[in-house]
Design an enzyme around this catalytic site. Structure first.
Site, PDB file in Angstrom:
ATOM      1  N   ASP A  13       4.590 -24.319   4.714  1.00  0.00           N
ATOM      2  CA  ASP A  13       4.776 -24.610   6.133  1.00  0.00           C
ATOM      3  C   ASP A  13       6.282 -24.644   6.301  1.00  0.00           C
ATOM      4  OD1 ASP A  13       5.326 -26.069   8.544  1.00  0.00           O
ATOM      5  OD2 ASP A  13       3.198 -26.560   8.573  1.00  0.00           O
ATOM      6  N   HIS A  14       6.839 -23.609   6.917  1.00  0.00           N
ATOM      7  CA  HIS A  14       8.296 -23.492   6.838  1.00  0.00           C
ATOM      8  C   HIS A  14       9.021 -24.621   7.566  1.00  0.00           C
ATOM      9  CE1 HIS A  14       8.071 -21.510  10.798  1.00  0.00           C
ATOM     10  NE2 HIS A  14       9.359 -21.729  10.897  1.00  0.00           N
ATOM     11  N   ASP A  65      -1.255 -21.965  16.032  1.00  0.00           N
ATOM     12  CA  ASP A  65      -0.005 -21.369  15.568  1.00  0.00           C
ATOM     13  C   ASP A  65       1.069 -22.425  15.283  1.00  0.00           C
ATOM     14  OD1 ASP A  65       1.551 -18.957  15.090  1.00  0.00           O
ATOM     15  OD2 ASP A  65       2.691 -19.488  16.886  1.00  0.00           O
ATOM     16  N   HIS A  87       2.785 -26.989  11.836  1.00  0.00           N
ATOM     17  CA  HIS A  87       4.167 -27.467  11.928  1.00  0.00           C
ATOM     18  C   HIS A  87       4.284 -28.851  12.590  1.00  0.00           C
ATOM     19  CE1 HIS A  87       4.893 -23.456  10.747  1.00  0.00           C
ATOM     20  NE2 HIS A  87       4.962 -22.897  11.932  1.00  0.00           N
ATOM     21  N   LYS A 129       5.486 -21.143  24.372  1.00  0.00           N
ATOM     22  CA  LYS A 129       6.343 -19.953  24.393  1.00  0.00           C
ATOM     23  C   LYS A 129       6.782 -19.695  25.828  1.00  0.00           C
ATOM     24  CE  LYS A 129       4.704 -17.798  20.211  1.00  0.00           C
ATOM     25  NZ  LYS A 129       5.814 -18.033  19.271  1.00  0.00           N
ATOM     26  N   ARG A 173       0.820  -1.202   0.000  1.00  0.00           N
ATOM     27  CA  ARG A 173       0.000   0.000   0.000  1.00  0.00           C
ATOM     28  C   ARG A 173       0.866   1.269   0.000  1.00  0.00           C
ATOM     29  NH1 ARG A 173      -5.514   0.883   1.601  1.00  0.00           N
ATOM     30  NH2 ARG A 173      -6.277  -1.190   2.046  1.00  0.00           N
ATOM     31  N   LYS A 189      12.846 -27.092   6.611  1.00  0.00           N
ATOM     32  CA  LYS A 189      14.042 -27.246   7.449  1.00  0.00           C
ATOM     33  C   LYS A 189      14.783 -28.520   7.036  1.00  0.00           C
ATOM     34  CE  LYS A 189      12.003 -24.943  11.478  1.00  0.00           C
ATOM     35  NZ  LYS A 189      12.807 -23.795  11.848  1.00  0.00           N
TER      36      LYS A 189
HETATM   37  C1  BG6 Z   1       5.685 -19.564  13.250  1.00  0.00           C
HETATM   38  C2  BG6 Z   1       4.814 -19.154  14.398  1.00  0.00           C
HETATM   39  O1  BG6 Z   1       4.950 -20.225  12.270  1.00  0.00           O
HETATM   40  O2  BG6 Z   1       6.708 -20.421  13.724  1.00  0.00           O
HETATM   41  C3  BG6 Z   1       5.624 -18.473  15.468  1.00  0.00           C
HETATM   42  O3  BG6 Z   1       3.799 -18.285  13.943  1.00  0.00           O
HETATM   43  C4  BG6 Z   1       6.783 -19.345  15.889  1.00  0.00           C
HETATM   44  O4  BG6 Z   1       4.829 -18.146  16.592  1.00  0.00           O
HETATM   45  C5  BG6 Z   1       7.558 -19.825  14.679  1.00  0.00           C
HETATM   46  O5  BG6 Z   1       7.612 -18.566  16.730  1.00  0.00           O
HETATM   47  C6  BG6 Z   1       8.595 -20.851  15.068  1.00  0.00           C
HETATM   48  O6  BG6 Z   1       9.418 -21.109  13.975  1.00  0.00           O
HETATM   49  P1  BG6 Z   1      10.913 -21.567  14.184  1.00  0.00           P
HETATM   50  O7  BG6 Z   1      11.407 -21.825  12.795  1.00  0.00           O
HETATM   51  O8  BG6 Z   1      11.634 -20.463  14.883  1.00  0.00           O
HETATM   52  O9  BG6 Z   1      10.841 -22.803  15.022  1.00  0.00           O
END
Ligand code: BG6
Length: 505
Positions: free
Chosen positions: A180-181, A238, A243, A343, A47, A185
């Site tokens: 999904d990161h 989350d 994950h 957390k 934006r 890994k």
């Molecule tokens: C994200 C969450 O998808 O993954 C975060 O939204 C979390 O809350 C994070 O901190 C953790 O990722 P990583 O790669 O640091 O384990």
């Protein structure tokens, strides 16, 4: 040079945190390694009324996440970066975007191959692809089009189904990349290699030899500046729904027929379909949720969750969750799976622990249920590696048994470069490989398992949420989830092999 098609990457949410922290650095690393095709362009969309130069300054020259020291090609990289200002909710603006892309396309000769990356609030996940389709940017007439959708994919089962339906009206499943990161890994991918390339593990990987499977994903940070988002989400949405269930998919799946996207994702889906649905009683007994309270960590006072910026002072959102569940299939019948994520725990660590059954006959004097157990620890992060625990004779008289470690650490591979998850995932998408992306059906199957838990929490105020002091391993009663005499969670340390009481946190 990898033979990738010439292409454009369009990033919606260009001035956001993810773009600066992960996306631009990932592309920059690919550029440095000469993985980008000959003709390539990045178009940041947002934006803010930036011009190209202002955006380049922000995204490249002043981006502290880029390891650019002494790089003489930085200017050249910056020239790949463009900016387009628009209102993503305004249909009219998409015509101008299309024109802009055609002009950049013409300029760079990218053959109309495009990836649209949605790094935007979830409310826009169906809006933007619809608008793109309305101006024909979903069509694969002259090249290919792919859309990457960030998590969370849906807020619950219904919204995930609606989102899938909306996307599939204009795109084919093979154009949709749900990121999904965790799957990007290196250590997560290595789960597949550990299981399916070694003849010593797979024969034991079942109910006959495995006592339980435990997955921990602990973070020492709190919600930081994301209180507003997190308070509407919580640890279950989350971390667990995406994950950690993805990790379960890889740990529990059957050997795929091939190592391609179709075969691997089919097997993962079957795992999610076999998750035993939780009844109300299971939810009360086998799921523990918690929220961090103010405390003192290493002499410093830290805030409780309810005092965090953007969080409702009466919030009942969980910052910790632990659960026990079963996978009802031939391989895993009767084996409990345990997941724990939170957390403000003592340290940042993610790992998968396979606890093997104790041997049945204790031949040696000091052997007990507990120390006769072998354990395989697959460390996702940090101190990435693998550890096996096994019993060894204590030297000297008699037959005293002691558990010892055998470990491998990625850090020992001195010349191996471990790419960041986003780097790997973006490269895969550029090459049209969706193996490490979540397929629509499996995302829905994962929600099907999680949904009843979230509903029960919402509808039954009698289900408690426990406080835990920030910097501890979660609510006290989490230990009660693990069945078995003297059995407990593993309390991991920062360093893979140091798991005594005096570990460094
Ligand atoms: C994200 C969450 O998808 O993954 C975060 O939204 C979390 O809350 C994070 O901190 C953790 O990722 P990583 O790669 O640091 O384990």
């Amino acid at each position: 040079m990898v033979n990738n098609d010439n292409q454009i990457l369009v990033i919606f949410g260009a001035s956001g945190d993810l773009t600066a922290r992960k996306l631009i650095p990932a592309i920059y690393n690919l550029y440095k390694k000469k993985y980008l095709p000959e003709k390539y362009a990045i178009v940041g969309v947002g934006r803010s009324a930036y011009d190209n130069d202002t955006f380049r300054k922000k995204a490249v020259f002043e981006n502290e996440h880029l390891k650019k020291k002494g790089d003489e090609s930085l200017d050249e990289f910056a020239q790949l970066v463009h900016y387009h200002s628009m209102d993503t909710s305004d249909a009219e603006d998409y015509k101008k975007l299309a024109d802009r892309l055609y002009s950049i396309d013409g300029y760079h000769g990218t053959n109309c191959n495009a990836i649209f990356y949605l790094s935007v609030p979830p409310s826009l996940y169906s809006v933007i692809p619809k608008h793109l389709a309305s101006v024909g940017l979903n069509k694969e007439t002259n090249g290919w089009t792919r859309v990457i959708i960030e998590k969370p994919f849906g807020y619950d089962l219904k919204s995930a189904q609606e989102l899938n339906k909306s996307l599939l009206e204009d795109y084919h499943e093979n154009q949709i990349y749900r990121i999904d990161h965790y799957l990007g890994k290196e250590t997560v991918q290595n789960l597949l290699v550990t299981r399916f390339s070694n003849s010593i593990f797979e024969p034991l990987w079942n109910r006959n030899y495995i006592h339980r499977v435990e997955i921990t994903s602990a973070e020492s940070v709190g919600v930081e500046k994301r209180g507003g988002y997190y308070d509407g989400s919580g640890a279950m949405r989350d971390m667990v729904q995406n994950h950690l269930l993805q990790l379960i998919g890889l740990v529990a799946m059957e050997p795929p027929v091939k190592s391609d996207a179709h075969s691997i994702r089919n097997e993962k889906l079957k795992v999610f379909q076999s998750l035993r649905p939780m009844t109300k009683d299971d939810i009360r007994n086998d799921v523990v949720r918690g929220q961090y309270l103010a405390s003192t960590i290493k002499g410093e006072s830290v805030k409780g969750y309810r005092e965090e910026e953007g969080v409702n002072p009466e919030s009942r959102t969980e910052t910790f969750v632990a659960l026990k569940f079963f996978i009802d299939n031939w391989r895993w019948a009767g084996v409990p799976f345990y997941i724990r994520s939170g957390k403000k725990l003592p340290t940042r660590v993610s790992e998968v622990v396979i606890h093997f059954k104790p041997n049945h006959h204790h031949l040696f004097m000091n052997q007990t249920e507990v120390n006769a157990q072998n354990m395989l620890v697959i460390r996702i992060q940090p101190d990435e590696g693998i550890l096996i625990k096994f019993g060894m004779k204590v030297p000297g008289a008699g037959f005293q048994v002691k558990n010892v470690n055998m470990d491998f650490q990625y850090a020992d591979l001195t010349d191996a470069y471990v790419p960041d998850a986003y780097e790997r995932l973006l490269l895969d998408c550029m090459q049209g490989d969706a193996t490490l992306y979540a397929r629509g059906d499996s995302v829905e199957a994962a929600w099907e398992f999680i949904d009843p838990i979230l509903k029960a929490w919402q509808e039954d105020p009698a289900i408690p949420i426990y406080g835990y002091p920030a910097g501890t391993w979660g609510p006290e009663n989490v230990d009660d989830l693990i069945e078995g005499k003297n059995m407990a969670w593993r309390y991991p340390c920062k360093n893979l092999a140091d798991d005594g009481i005096f570990c460094e946190l």
